[in-house]
Design a protein around this motif. Structure first.
Motif, PDB file in Angstrom:
ATOM      1  N   SER A  10     167.384  56.031  85.752  1.00 41.60           N
ATOM      2  CA  SER A  10     168.573  57.448  85.137  1.00 41.60           C
ATOM      3  C   SER A  10     169.266  56.600  84.636  1.00 41.60           C
ATOM      4  CB  SER A  10     168.209  58.471  85.259  1.00 41.60           C
ATOM      5  OG  SER A  10     169.044  58.869  86.596  1.00 41.60           O
ATOM      6  N   GLN A  11     170.021  55.749  84.624  1.00 44.89           N
ATOM      7  CA  GLN A  11     171.638  55.970  85.149  1.00 44.89           C
ATOM      8  C   GLN A  11     171.679  54.681  84.135  1.00 44.89           C
ATOM      9  OE1 GLN A  11     170.121  55.631  87.896  1.00 44.89           O
ATOM     10  NE2 GLN A  11     171.223  53.885  89.519  1.00 44.89           N
ATOM     11  N   LYS A  12     170.866  53.603  84.523  1.00 41.26           N
ATOM     12  CA  LYS A  12     170.755  52.555  83.386  1.00 41.26           C
ATOM     13  C   LYS A  12     171.124  52.476  81.749  1.00 41.26           C
ATOM     14  CE  LYS A  12     171.464  50.622  86.881  1.00 41.26           C
ATOM     15  NZ  LYS A  12     172.753  49.699  87.372  1.00 41.26           N
ATOM     16  N   GLY A  13     169.248  52.355  81.354  1.00 43.52           N
ATOM     17  CA  GLY A  13     169.584  52.413  79.833  1.00 43.52           C
ATOM     18  C   GLY A  13     169.138  53.327  78.867  1.00 43.52           C
ATOM     19  N   PHE A  14     168.909  54.638  80.018  1.00 41.74           N
ATOM     20  CA  PHE A  14     168.791  55.790  79.787  1.00 41.74           C
ATOM     21  C   PHE A  14     169.069  56.948  78.974  1.00 41.74           C
ATOM     22  CE2 PHE A  14     164.597  53.823  82.009  1.00 41.74           C
ATOM     23  CZ  PHE A  14     163.552  54.324  80.897  1.00 41.74           C
ATOM     24  N   LEU A  15     170.680  56.480  79.339  1.00 40.25           N
ATOM     25  CA  LEU A  15     171.627  57.285  78.530  1.00 40.25           C
ATOM     26  C   LEU A  15     172.277  58.381  79.122  1.00 40.25           C
ATOM     27  CD1 LEU A  15     171.243  57.015  75.060  1.00 40.25           C
ATOM     28  CD2 LEU A  15     172.538  55.664  76.024  1.00 40.25           C
ATOM     29  N   LEU A  16     171.490  58.558  80.575  1.00 35.74           N
ATOM     30  CA  LEU A  16     171.584  59.734  81.071  1.00 35.74           C
ATOM     31  C   LEU A  16     172.465  59.398  83.180  1.00 35.74           C
ATOM     32  CD1 LEU A  16     167.858  60.357  81.510  1.00 35.74           C
ATOM     33  CD2 LEU A  16     169.093  62.232  80.464  1.00 35.74           C
ATOM     34  N   PRO A  17     173.068  60.149  83.178  1.00 34.24           N
ATOM     35  CA  PRO A  17     173.914  60.629  84.678  1.00 34.24           C
ATOM     36  C   PRO A  17     172.413  59.512  85.855  1.00 34.24           C
ATOM     37  CG  PRO A  17     173.066  62.782  84.325  1.00 34.24           C
ATOM     38  CD  PRO A  17     172.583  61.909  83.162  1.00 34.24           C
ATOM     39  N   PRO A  18     172.895  58.695  86.962  1.00 30.51           N
ATOM     40  CA  PRO A  18     172.029  59.274  88.090  1.00 30.51           C
ATOM     41  C   PRO A  18     171.391  60.320  88.702  1.00 30.51           C
ATOM     42  CG  PRO A  18     174.603  58.269  88.613  1.00 30.51           C
ATOM     43  CD  PRO A  18     174.523  58.654  87.516  1.00 30.51           C
ATOM     44  N   GLY A  19     170.042  60.433  89.175  1.00 31.19           N
ATOM     45  CA  GLY A  19     169.832  61.114  90.040  1.00 31.19           C
ATOM     46  C   GLY A  19     168.523  61.278  89.570  1.00 31.19           C
ATOM     47  N   ILE A  20     167.827  60.978  88.736  1.00 29.42           N
ATOM     48  CA  ILE A  20     166.387  61.217  88.273  1.00 29.42           C
ATOM     49  C   ILE A  20     166.025  59.298  88.256  1.00 29.42           C
ATOM     50  CG2 ILE A  20     165.944  63.210  87.772  1.00 29.42           C
ATOM     51  CD1 ILE A  20     165.788  62.127  85.149  1.00 29.42           C
ATOM     52  N   ALA A  21     164.295  58.880  88.904  1.00 33.06           N
ATOM     53  CA  ALA A  21     164.432  58.019  88.495  1.00 33.06           C
ATOM     54  C   ALA A  21     162.648  57.973  88.220  1.00 33.06           C
ATOM     55  CB  ALA A  21     163.709  56.868  89.997  1.00 33.06           C
ATOM     56  N   PHE A  22     161.653  57.005  87.752  1.00 32.48           N
ATOM     57  CA  PHE A  22     160.373  57.213  87.172  1.00 32.48           C
ATOM     58  C   PHE A  22     159.672  55.234  87.700  1.00 32.48           C
ATOM     59  CE2 PHE A  22     164.497  57.674  83.334  1.00 32.48           C
ATOM     60  CZ  PHE A  22     163.669  58.897  83.574  1.00 32.48           C
ATOM     61  N   VAL A  23     158.270  56.463  88.381  1.00 30.91           N
ATOM     62  CA  VAL A  23     157.829  55.519  88.491  1.00 30.91           C
ATOM     63  C   VAL A  23     156.025  55.557  87.696  1.00 30.91           C
ATOM     64  CG1 VAL A  23     157.047  56.980  90.328  1.00 30.91           C
ATOM     65  CG2 VAL A  23     156.179  54.291  90.351  1.00 30.91           C
ATOM     66  N   SER A  24     155.333  54.190  87.244  1.00 25.78           N
ATOM     67  CA  SER A  24     154.069  54.452  87.010  1.00 25.78           C
ATOM     68  C   SER A  24     153.589  53.585  87.574  1.00 25.78           C
ATOM     69  CB  SER A  24     154.242  53.817  85.256  1.00 25.78           C
ATOM     70  OG  SER A  24     153.057  53.902  84.518  1.00 25.78           O
ATOM     71  N   ILE A  25     152.240  53.401  87.188  1.00 29.72           N
ATOM     72  CA  ILE A  25     151.651  52.480  88.563  1.00 29.72           C
ATOM     73  C   ILE A  25     149.785  52.576  87.379  1.00 29.72           C
ATOM     74  CG2 ILE A  25     152.429  52.883  90.960  1.00 29.72           C
ATOM     75  CD1 ILE A  25     149.696  54.778  90.705  1.00 29.72           C
ATOM     76  N   SER A  26     149.193  51.533  87.756  1.00 25.50           N
ATOM     77  CA  SER A  26     147.832  50.880  86.976  1.00 25.50           C
ATOM     78  C   SER A  26     146.953  51.564  87.860  1.00 25.50           C
ATOM     79  CB  SER A  26     148.147  49.395  87.183  1.00 25.50           C
ATOM     80  OG  SER A  26     147.544  48.708  88.358  1.00 25.50           O
ATOM     81  N   ASP A  27     145.659  51.368  87.223  1.00 28.27           N
ATOM     82  CA  ASP A  27     144.011  52.318  87.608  1.00 28.27           C
ATOM     83  C   ASP A  27     144.094  51.191  89.183  1.00 28.27           C
ATOM     84  OD1 ASP A  27     144.289  53.435  86.359  1.00 28.27           O
ATOM     85  OD2 ASP A  27     142.180  52.797  84.439  1.00 28.27           O
TER      86      ASP A  27
END
Length: 362
Positions: free
Chosen positions: A187-204
């Motif tokens: 969250s704390q890089k290009g997303f304009l947010l404070p640190p604390g959350i993260a995102f993950v996506s996976i393929s089939d």
């Protein structure tokens, strides 16, 4: 005066996002939160350029790096890791902790990988299960070519796992088109947010591996995360509710401006910074122009100017924070972040102060 963060994360936060962070708390097991989670997922899919769901977790970027490792592999399986800096090395460390058989492709800091090395590893290791690579290496400023590796893995059982924690938003990244199997962001890089959350996506393809993995996991168990999202639009554990609410607003701001437009703007900003720092007597750390990303500009000097004292002076006197080097380059390089809301005017202001300092101390 607020502190201006000219670092590769965390970044300063827009007023619209700050306002959401200060709102009254809501509960994460009720419909208002469910709607936020569902809306956020749809917006994240547009930012990741994927048809896959993007799951939100409460942890740092390192947390989702570990999530990728423990969910997609089993003990003893062979993986290759592209290491071009501190965060490529982190993947090596995590994989070794969990007993994976690691082939480390290590390069000098400031350099990108050699595609022929990856081709060789694939051809010589029929039992290779995955390739890990950092999109934007925050310790050096190198931007690795992800698409080229995806072309090598797309018709195989090899999983391509990408750390886009500092690369996302300001650099081009296309999950589906580039044949990525797992991408993790913070969250704390290009997303304009404070640190604390993260995102993950996976393929089939990655989902098939998910149900074969025998590595230990509890908090980071993606099967549980997916189940809770699919059935309830919730997270299994108590999330960072204010940041998740703010993430929906931040994504609105990003999508309104347009991801491609943001990348064009930050390319111009990065190139401007590169030109101006050289006028001040700095040298660019990443020599190959094709390997320079928009996340940061990393520089060094050939004289005896104390870069740590320069950073401290700028921070203490002007409330402007710039990043120094990590690991073996601590005190030897400066890292000018180009993320978030930073403008050419901000850098002009900074460079005037740096020029004055250099004239008085060199």
């Amino acid at each position: 005066m607020s502190k201006l963060l000219m670092t590769p994360g965390p970044t300063n936060i827009p007023t619209e996002v700050q306002n959401i962070l200060g709102q009254d708390m809501i509960h994460h097991r009720f419909d208002d939160f469910h709607k936020i989670m569902e809306n956020l997922n749809e917006k994240l899919k547009k930012i990741f350029f994927t048809q896959n769901d993007v799951y939100t977790m409460t942890c740092s970027g390192t947390g989702v790096m570990e999530t990728a490792v423990v969910n997609l592999f089993s003990k003893g399986e062979k993986v290759a890791i592209v290491n071009v800096g501190n965060f490529g090395k982190r993947f090596v460390q995590i994989c070794k902790v969990y007993g994976l058989n690691v082939i480390e492709l290590e390069y000098n800091w400031g350099e990108t990988y050699n595609i022929n090395d990856i081709k060789k590893v694939i051809s010589e290791n029929n039992d290779l299960k995955g390739i890990f690579v950092t999109h934007s290496e925050t310790s050096t400023g190198v931007l690795n070519n992800i698409k080229a590796i995806g072309e090598l893995t797309k018709n195989s059982d090899i999983l391509l796992i990408v750390d886009v924690i500092s690369g996302m938003i300001v650099n081009e990244f296309r999950f589906d088109e580039w044949n990525v199997d797992c991408a993790v962001a913070g969250s704390q890089k290009g997303f304009l947010l404070p640190p604390g959350i993260a995102f993950v996506s996976i393929s089939d393809k990655a989902k098939k591996a998910l149900y074969k993995s025998d590595l230990p996991k509890f908090y980071f168990d993606l099967k549980v995360t997916i189940k809770y999202y699919n059935e309830k639009k919730e997270t299994p554990w108590t999330p960072a509710i204010p940041i998740i609410r703010a993430a929906e607003v931040a994504c609105d701001l990003l999508l309104k401006e347009g991801i491609e437009n943001i990348q064009i703007k930050h390319t111009k900003l990065r190139k401007y910074v590169e030109d101006e720092v050289q006028k001040l007597g700095f040298k660019l750390f990443v020599k190959n122009p094709e390997a320079r990303g928009n996340t940061l500009v990393t520089v060094y000097r050939e004289d005896n100017l104390d870069l740590t004292k320069l950073r401290d002076y700028i921070d203490n006197e002007y409330n402007i924070t710039i990043a120094g080097g990590q690991g073996k380059y601590n005190g030897k390089i400066l890292r000018f972040g180009c993320l978030g809301l930073l403008t050419i005017q901000d850098f002009n202001n900074l460079f005037k102060k740096i020029k004055k300092y250099i004239e008085e101390n060199n």
